[in-house]
Design a protein around this motif. Sequence first.
Motif, PDB file in Angstrom:
ATOM      1  N   MET A 158      34.904  61.600  25.876  1.00 36.60           N
ATOM      2  CA  MET A 158      34.545  60.262  26.809  1.00 36.60           C
ATOM      3  C   MET A 158      35.494  59.080  25.739  1.00 36.60           C
ATOM      4  SD  MET A 158      31.847  60.203  28.992  1.00 36.60           S
ATOM      5  CE  MET A 158      31.770  61.523  30.378  1.00 36.60           C
ATOM      6  N   ARG A 159      35.418  58.021  26.938  1.00 40.06           N
ATOM      7  CA  ARG A 159      35.964  57.060  26.357  1.00 40.06           C
ATOM      8  C   ARG A 159      34.944  55.718  26.250  1.00 40.06           C
ATOM      9  NH1 ARG A 159      39.820  52.730  28.402  1.00 40.06           N
ATOM     10  NH2 ARG A 159      41.519  52.187  27.554  1.00 40.06           N
ATOM     11  N   VAL A 160      34.968  55.371  24.781  1.00 37.82           N
ATOM     12  CA  VAL A 160      34.022  54.734  24.825  1.00 37.82           C
ATOM     13  C   VAL A 160      34.312  53.424  23.706  1.00 37.82           C
ATOM     14  CG1 VAL A 160      31.469  54.483  23.344  1.00 37.82           C
ATOM     15  CG2 VAL A 160      32.206  56.783  24.385  1.00 37.82           C
ATOM     16  N   PHE A 161      33.702  52.106  24.477  1.00 33.76           N
ATOM     17  CA  PHE A 161      34.247  51.323  23.598  1.00 33.76           C
ATOM     18  C   PHE A 161      33.463  50.352  22.298  1.00 33.76           C
ATOM     19  CE2 PHE A 161      36.686  51.178  27.522  1.00 33.76           C
ATOM     20  CZ  PHE A 161      37.900  50.442  27.658  1.00 33.76           C
ATOM     21  N   LEU A 162      34.014  49.824  21.807  1.00 39.12           N
ATOM     22  CA  LEU A 162      33.250  49.010  20.302  1.00 39.12           C
ATOM     23  C   LEU A 162      33.707  48.081  20.634  1.00 39.12           C
ATOM     24  CD1 LEU A 162      34.019  52.333  17.882  1.00 39.12           C
ATOM     25  CD2 LEU A 162      32.540  51.841  19.312  1.00 39.12           C
ATOM     26  N   HIS A 163      33.005  47.144  19.527  1.00 40.31           N
ATOM     27  CA  HIS A 163      32.657  45.906  19.343  1.00 40.31           C
ATOM     28  C   HIS A 163      33.513  44.907  18.289  1.00 40.31           C
ATOM     29  CE1 HIS A 163      33.001  41.394  20.608  1.00 40.31           C
ATOM     30  NE2 HIS A 163      33.410  41.842  21.467  1.00 40.31           N
ATOM     31  N   ASP A 164      34.578  44.333  17.502  1.00 41.62           N
ATOM     32  CA  ASP A 164      34.402  43.642  16.523  1.00 41.62           C
ATOM     33  C   ASP A 164      33.335  42.625  15.722  1.00 41.62           C
ATOM     34  OD1 ASP A 164      35.143  40.390  16.864  1.00 41.62           O
ATOM     35  OD2 ASP A 164      35.730  41.914  18.732  1.00 41.62           O
ATOM     36  N   LEU A 165      32.578  42.284  16.999  1.00 40.31           N
ATOM     37  CA  LEU A 165      31.091  41.377  16.314  1.00 40.31           C
ATOM     38  C   LEU A 165      30.627  42.050  16.474  1.00 40.31           C
ATOM     39  CD1 LEU A 165      30.651  39.198  18.915  1.00 40.31           C
ATOM     40  CD2 LEU A 165      31.614  38.382  17.054  1.00 40.31           C
ATOM     41  N   LEU A 166      30.096  44.161  16.212  1.00 47.27           N
ATOM     42  CA  LEU A 166      28.884  44.655  15.598  1.00 47.27           C
ATOM     43  C   LEU A 166      29.624  44.768  13.939  1.00 47.27           C
ATOM     44  CD1 LEU A 166      29.439  46.856  18.491  1.00 47.27           C
ATOM     45  CD2 LEU A 166      27.395  45.788  18.409  1.00 47.27           C
ATOM     46  N   TRP A 167      30.804  44.349  13.524  1.00 43.15           N
ATOM     47  CA  TRP A 167      30.647  44.813  11.995  1.00 43.15           C
ATOM     48  C   TRP A 167      29.839  43.203  11.422  1.00 43.15           C
ATOM     49  CZ3 TRP A 167      31.886  49.752  10.236  1.00 43.15           C
ATOM     50  CH2 TRP A 167      32.354  49.623   9.566  1.00 43.15           C
ATOM     51  N   GLN A 168      29.723  43.016  12.003  1.00 43.92           N
ATOM     52  CA  GLN A 168      28.837  42.078  11.221  1.00 43.92           C
ATOM     53  C   GLN A 168      27.216  42.462  10.320  1.00 43.92           C
ATOM     54  OE1 GLN A 168      27.710  37.991  13.102  1.00 43.92           O
ATOM     55  NE2 GLN A 168      29.565  37.716  13.961  1.00 43.92           N
ATOM     56  N   ASP A 169      26.841  43.924  11.461  1.00 40.53           N
ATOM     57  CA  ASP A 169      26.371  44.721  10.678  1.00 40.53           C
ATOM     58  C   ASP A 169      27.299  46.010   9.966  1.00 40.53           C
ATOM     59  OD1 ASP A 169      24.183  46.039   9.258  1.00 40.53           O
ATOM     60  OD2 ASP A 169      23.160  46.718  11.680  1.00 40.53           O
ATOM     61  N   PRO A 170      27.447  45.661   9.799  1.00 37.42           N
ATOM     62  CA  PRO A 170      28.467  47.195   9.385  1.00 37.42           C
ATOM     63  C   PRO A 170      28.085  48.459   8.626  1.00 37.42           C
ATOM     64  CG  PRO A 170      29.182  45.673   6.885  1.00 37.42           C
ATOM     65  CD  PRO A 170      28.428  44.693   8.345  1.00 37.42           C
ATOM     66  N   GLN A 171      26.542  48.841   8.133  1.00 38.58           N
ATOM     67  CA  GLN A 171      25.985  49.247   7.921  1.00 38.58           C
ATOM     68  C   GLN A 171      25.777  50.235   8.829  1.00 38.58           C
ATOM     69  OE1 GLN A 171      23.362  48.118   3.892  1.00 38.58           O
ATOM     70  NE2 GLN A 171      24.091  50.384   3.268  1.00 38.58           N
ATOM     71  N   GLY A 172      24.723  49.330   9.612  1.00 35.92           N
ATOM     72  CA  GLY A 172      23.795  49.134  11.263  1.00 35.92           C
ATOM     73  C   GLY A 172      24.611  50.341  12.157  1.00 35.92           C
ATOM     74  N   PHE A 173      25.617  49.296  12.665  1.00 37.19           N
ATOM     75  CA  PHE A 173      26.607  50.103  13.151  1.00 37.19           C
ATOM     76  C   PHE A 173      27.038  51.025  12.726  1.00 37.19           C
ATOM     77  CE2 PHE A 173      30.709  49.739  15.025  1.00 37.19           C
ATOM     78  CZ  PHE A 173      30.522  49.694  15.934  1.00 37.19           C
ATOM     79  N   THR A 174      27.291  51.454  11.710  1.00 44.76           N
ATOM     80  CA  THR A 174      28.220  52.673  10.498  1.00 44.76           C
ATOM     81  C   THR A 174      26.778  53.522  10.869  1.00 44.76           C
ATOM     82  OG1 THR A 174      29.788  51.506   9.187  1.00 44.76           O
ATOM     83  CG2 THR A 174      29.039  54.059   9.252  1.00 44.76           C
ATOM     84  N   LYS A 175      25.631  53.356  11.216  1.00 49.12           N
ATOM     85  CA  LYS A 175      24.659  54.433  11.492  1.00 49.12           C
ATOM     86  C   LYS A 175      24.285  54.129  13.076  1.00 49.12           C
ATOM     87  CE  LYS A 175      19.351  55.125  10.587  1.00 49.12           C
ATOM     88  NZ  LYS A 175      18.631  54.037   9.834  1.00 49.12           N
ATOM     89  N   ARG A 176      24.716  53.405  13.586  1.00 47.76           N
ATOM     90  CA  ARG A 176      24.092  53.706  15.025  1.00 47.76           C
ATOM     91  C   ARG A 176      25.523  54.977  16.047  1.00 47.76           C
ATOM     92  NH1 ARG A 176      22.315  49.203  14.262  1.00 47.76           N
ATOM     93  NH2 ARG A 176      23.975  48.031  14.975  1.00 47.76           N
ATOM     94  N   LEU A 177      26.882  54.575  14.973  1.00 51.41           N
ATOM     95  CA  LEU A 177      27.939  54.968  15.599  1.00 51.41           C
ATOM     96  C   LEU A 177      28.075  57.211  15.447  1.00 51.41           C
ATOM     97  CD1 LEU A 177      30.385  55.382  17.498  1.00 51.41           C
ATOM     98  CD2 LEU A 177      31.460  54.385  14.773  1.00 51.41           C
TER      99      LEU A 177
END
Length: 381
Positions: free
Chosen positions: A84-103
Motif C-alpha cells: 500500500m502507498r501511505v502518506f505521512l505528514h510533517d506536522l504529525l512529528w509535533q508528537d514524535p512519540q505518539g506518532f511513532t507509536k501509531r505508525l
Amino acid sequence: MKRISLVVLLFVSTLTFAQNRSAPGRWSAEKANAWYAKEPFLVGSNYAPANAINELEMFQAETFDPATIDKELAMAENLGMNTMRVFLHDLLWQDPQGFTKRLDQFLGICAKHKIRPMLVLFDSCWDPHPKLGKQREPVPGIHNSGWVQSPGADALSDVSQYPRLETYVKGVVGAFKNDKRILAWDTWNEPDNCNDNNYGKNEKKVELENAKKVAIITNLLPQVFQWCRAAGATQPLTSGPWILWDGHDWSDPAKWTPMEKVQFENSDIITFHQYSTADALTKLIPVLQKMGRPVICTEYMARGVDSKFQTHLPIAKKAKIGMINWGFVAGKTQTFLPWDSWQKPYVNGREPSVWFHEVFKQDGTPYDPAETAAIKQATGK
C-alpha cells in the motif's frame, strides 16, 4: 513584472544548483535490482481508511482507527495485494512519540495482512494550508476536498522551518530505518504539481506562486533524499515523476524537466504515475526500464481516462512493473469523483457516469466484481 523577474531568476539559479548536485549514497543499479529480484509482483493501492479525509486524520491520536484499518487491509489481503502507498505528514512529528507509536501499530496491522507499505514523506497536492486538530468535513461533490499538502505553503516558503522538516524526516526514517515491514520511502509526491485550478487564485498570482514553489522544491528535494540517507534508511528511496498526457518524453534525459532530473537521478528505484491508456503504458515501460533500475507505477487506475485494472495489470505483470492504484474503499476523500469536480461539483443530482477511483464501496462490496477478479488473477490469489 519586476517581482516575476526576481522569481524567474530564483527559479533558474535554483535549478542550476539542483542539476549540478550528485546523489551521494544512492544505491547502485546492481543493488536496486538485487533488492527487486526478491520481491513478488507488487500490487496495491494508495491507502487511507474510508473514515479519514486526509493523512492527518488517519494518524492523529484522536482519529487513528486501527479497527477500520485492520478490516480494510483484510480486504486487500483477500485480493492478494501485498503493498500500500501511505502518506505521512510533517506536522504529525509535533508528537514524535505518539506518532511513532501509531505508525508502528499501523505497520503491525500491515504485517498481519502480508502487506509492506511504501511510506510518503511529503506531498505537493491539494490544500496548501494544513493544520493539526479536527479536520474539515468533506465538501459535497468534490474530489479530495480535504487532502492537505506537506509541508504547507507557509513552511515551504520559510527557511527557518527547514530544520523542523529535517528533524521530521530524520526522526521518522531513523525510527524505522531497519524495519523490514516497510517496502520503500517515497520522499515527495508530485513535487511540481501546482494545483493550478483548485483554489480560485488569479492567473498572475498563480504564475508567481507556481514558479516560486517549483524552484524551492527543486532545491529542497535533493536535501530530503540526503536526510533519509543520513538517517540510515535501509529501504530504497524514490520520488516519482507524473504525466497526464501521452506525448511526454522521458526517453531523452536532455528533455527532462529540472524536477524530473532531480527525481530520476536521486531515486534508488524508478517510480512514476500514469493515468492513461494501456497502449501508453506499453510504450512507456521500456523507456523507464532502460534506466536499468526497478520500476513501480505508484499511481494509476482512473476509469474515466481509460486506466483500468483489467487492461493495465496484465501488461505490468508481464514486465514485472509494480502497480499501485489510487484509492481503496470509498469514503471521506471522495476520490471516486472525477477531477473535474473541482470546477463543477457533483451535487444536485449530478452523478459521474462511472466512478473515477476506488475498488470498494463503503459497505465492502466491489464497485465492479470484474475488477476484483482481475486483481486476484494478477496476484494469483
